[in-house]
Design an enzyme around this catalytic site. Structure first.
Site, PDB file in Angstrom:
ATOM      1  N   ASP A  30      46.189   9.188   3.990  1.00 31.30           N
ATOM      2  CA  ASP A  30      46.839   7.881   4.014  1.00 31.30           C
ATOM      3  C   ASP A  30      48.244   8.001   3.434  1.00 31.30           C
ATOM      4  OD1 ASP A  30      45.574   4.733   4.145  1.00 31.30           O
ATOM      5  OD2 ASP A  30      47.521   5.009   3.177  1.00 31.30           O
ATOM      6  N   HIS A  46      40.496   4.339  21.326  1.00 33.08           N
ATOM      7  CA  HIS A  46      41.089   3.158  20.688  1.00 33.08           C
ATOM      8  C   HIS A  46      40.083   2.003  20.700  1.00 33.08           C
ATOM      9  CE1 HIS A  46      44.261   0.297  19.456  1.00 33.08           C
ATOM     10  NE2 HIS A  46      43.569  -0.539  20.201  1.00 33.08           N
ATOM     11  N   ASN A  86      38.123  -1.949   6.847  1.00 36.35           N
ATOM     12  CA  ASN A  86      38.525  -3.355   6.851  1.00 36.35           C
ATOM     13  C   ASN A  86      38.514  -3.848   8.287  1.00 36.35           C
ATOM     14  OD1 ASN A  86      39.055  -3.508   4.032  1.00 36.35           O
ATOM     15  ND2 ASN A  86      40.971  -2.401   4.354  1.00 36.35           N
ATOM     16  N   GLY A  92      41.898  -8.024   5.544  1.00 40.54           N
ATOM     17  CA  GLY A  92      43.193  -7.389   5.310  1.00 40.54           C
ATOM     18  C   GLY A  92      43.460  -6.179   6.199  1.00 40.54           C
ATOM     19  N   THR A  94      45.279  -4.039   8.571  1.00 44.21           N
ATOM     20  CA  THR A  94      46.681  -4.048   9.001  1.00 44.21           C
ATOM     21  C   THR A  94      46.913  -3.219  10.256  1.00 44.21           C
ATOM     22  OG1 THR A  94      47.191  -2.216   7.498  1.00 44.21           O
ATOM     23  CG2 THR A  94      47.554  -4.443   6.660  1.00 44.21           C
ATOM     24  N   HIS A  99      39.376   2.448  11.678  1.00 47.14           N
ATOM     25  CA  HIS A  99      39.606   3.558  10.750  1.00 47.14           C
ATOM     26  C   HIS A  99      38.724   3.403   9.529  1.00 47.14           C
ATOM     27  CE1 HIS A  99      42.566   0.390   9.859  1.00 47.14           C
ATOM     28  NE2 HIS A  99      42.458   0.728   8.584  1.00 47.14           N
ATOM     29  N   HIS A 101      38.547   4.422   5.627  1.00 51.80           N
ATOM     30  CA  HIS A 101      39.194   4.952   4.430  1.00 51.80           C
ATOM     31  C   HIS A 101      38.157   5.773   3.665  1.00 51.80           C
ATOM     32  CE1 HIS A 101      42.704   2.054   4.333  1.00 51.80           C
ATOM     33  NE2 HIS A 101      41.874   1.341   5.071  1.00 51.80           N
TER      34      HIS A 101
HETATM   35  P1  5GP Z   1      44.013  -1.199   6.645  1.00 52.86           P
HETATM   36  O1  5GP Z   1      44.853  -2.024   5.714  1.00 52.86           O
HETATM   37  O2  5GP Z   1      44.235  -1.579   8.089  1.00 52.86           O
HETATM   38  O3  5GP Z   1      42.564  -1.136   6.281  1.00 52.86           O
HETATM   39  O4  5GP Z   1      44.524   0.279   6.450  1.00 52.86           O
HETATM   40  C1  5GP Z   1      45.615   0.829   7.110  1.00 52.86           C
HETATM   41  C2  5GP Z   1      46.013   2.040   6.319  1.00 52.86           C
HETATM   42  O5  5GP Z   1      46.852   2.840   7.126  1.00 52.86           O
HETATM   43  C3  5GP Z   1      46.805   1.716   5.048  1.00 52.86           C
HETATM   44  O6  5GP Z   1      46.139   2.249   3.918  1.00 52.86           O
HETATM   45  C4  5GP Z   1      48.170   2.378   5.288  1.00 52.86           C
HETATM   46  O7  5GP Z   1      48.701   2.961   4.117  1.00 52.86           O
HETATM   47  C5  5GP Z   1      47.847   3.409   6.343  1.00 52.86           C
HETATM   48  N1  5GP Z   1      48.957   3.694   7.240  1.00 52.86           N
HETATM   49  C6  5GP Z   1      49.723   2.791   7.898  1.00 52.86           C
HETATM   50  N2  5GP Z   1      50.652   3.411   8.647  1.00 52.86           N
HETATM   51  C7  5GP Z   1      50.457   4.748   8.452  1.00 52.86           C
HETATM   52  C8  5GP Z   1      51.112   5.909   8.966  1.00 52.86           C
HETATM   53  O8  5GP Z   1      52.057   5.861   9.758  1.00 52.86           O
HETATM   54  N3  5GP Z   1      50.639   7.117   8.533  1.00 52.86           N
HETATM   55  C9  5GP Z   1      49.598   7.227   7.662  1.00 52.86           C
HETATM   56  N4  5GP Z   1      49.218   8.446   7.315  1.00 52.86           N
HETATM   57  N5  5GP Z   1      48.952   6.149   7.169  1.00 52.86           N
HETATM   58  C10 5GP Z   1      49.384   4.929   7.561  1.00 52.86           C
HETATM   59 ZN    ZN Z   2      44.957   2.986  18.792  1.00 50.99          ZN
END
Ligand code: 5GP
Ligand code: ZN
Length: 112
Positions: A30, A46, A86, A92, A94, A99, A101
């Site tokens: 991340d 996707h 998420n 939340g 984004t 994905h 974590h």
């Molecule tokens: P979400 O908030 O959707 O559960 O998690 C998205 C995660 O993707 C966040 O923790 C953010 O730091 C990570 N993220 C967003 N853009 C990028 C990117 O371009 N590269 C990497 N390695 N992580 C990303």
């Molecule tokens: Zn995608």
């Protein structure tokens, strides 16, 4: 889908610190780690989020959890880690590409 940053990471159009890749999934660190160990595992297909998992595509989720077990062992934190996905605005989410974590490397606090 063309605007999806995780699809672009899979395609190599956006660089990432890759940990593992096979025909079904990709694991990479991340960009904004929330724990000493924090990587993401994504299916190459996707899917916008966990609410799109169904009988036709669910096998990749089991595969991803097996990959997570292997990677956390390789990185020496398989004794304690948290897997989080998420889903949707209220959680939340984004990035609208499913994905998982994987967080570890310290005593993780409780969450709500
Ligand atoms: P979400 O908030 O959707 O559960 O998690 C998205 C995660 O993707 C966040 O923790 C953010 O730091 C990570 N993220 C967003 N853009 C990028 C990117 O371009 N590269 C990497 N390695 N992580 C990303
Ligand atoms: Zn995608």
């Amino acid at each position: 889908m063309n605007d999806c940053i995780f699809c672009k990471i899979i395609a190599g159009e956006i660089p990432s610190k890759k940990l593992y890749e096979d025909e079904l999934c990709l694991a990479f660190y991340d960009i904004q780690p929330l724990a000493p160990q924090h990587f993401l595992v994504i299916p190459k297909e996707h899917l916008t989020g966990a609410n799109k998992i169904d009988a036709n595509n669910a096998a990749v989720v089991g595969h991803i959890f097996a990959v997570i077990a292997k990677l956390t062992a390789q990185l020496n934190f398989s004794d304690g880690y948290r897997v989080v996905t998420n889903c949707g605005e209220d959680a939340g989410q984004t990035v609208k590409h499913l994905h998982f974590h994987v967080l570890g490397g310290k005593q993780l606090g409780s969450f709500n």
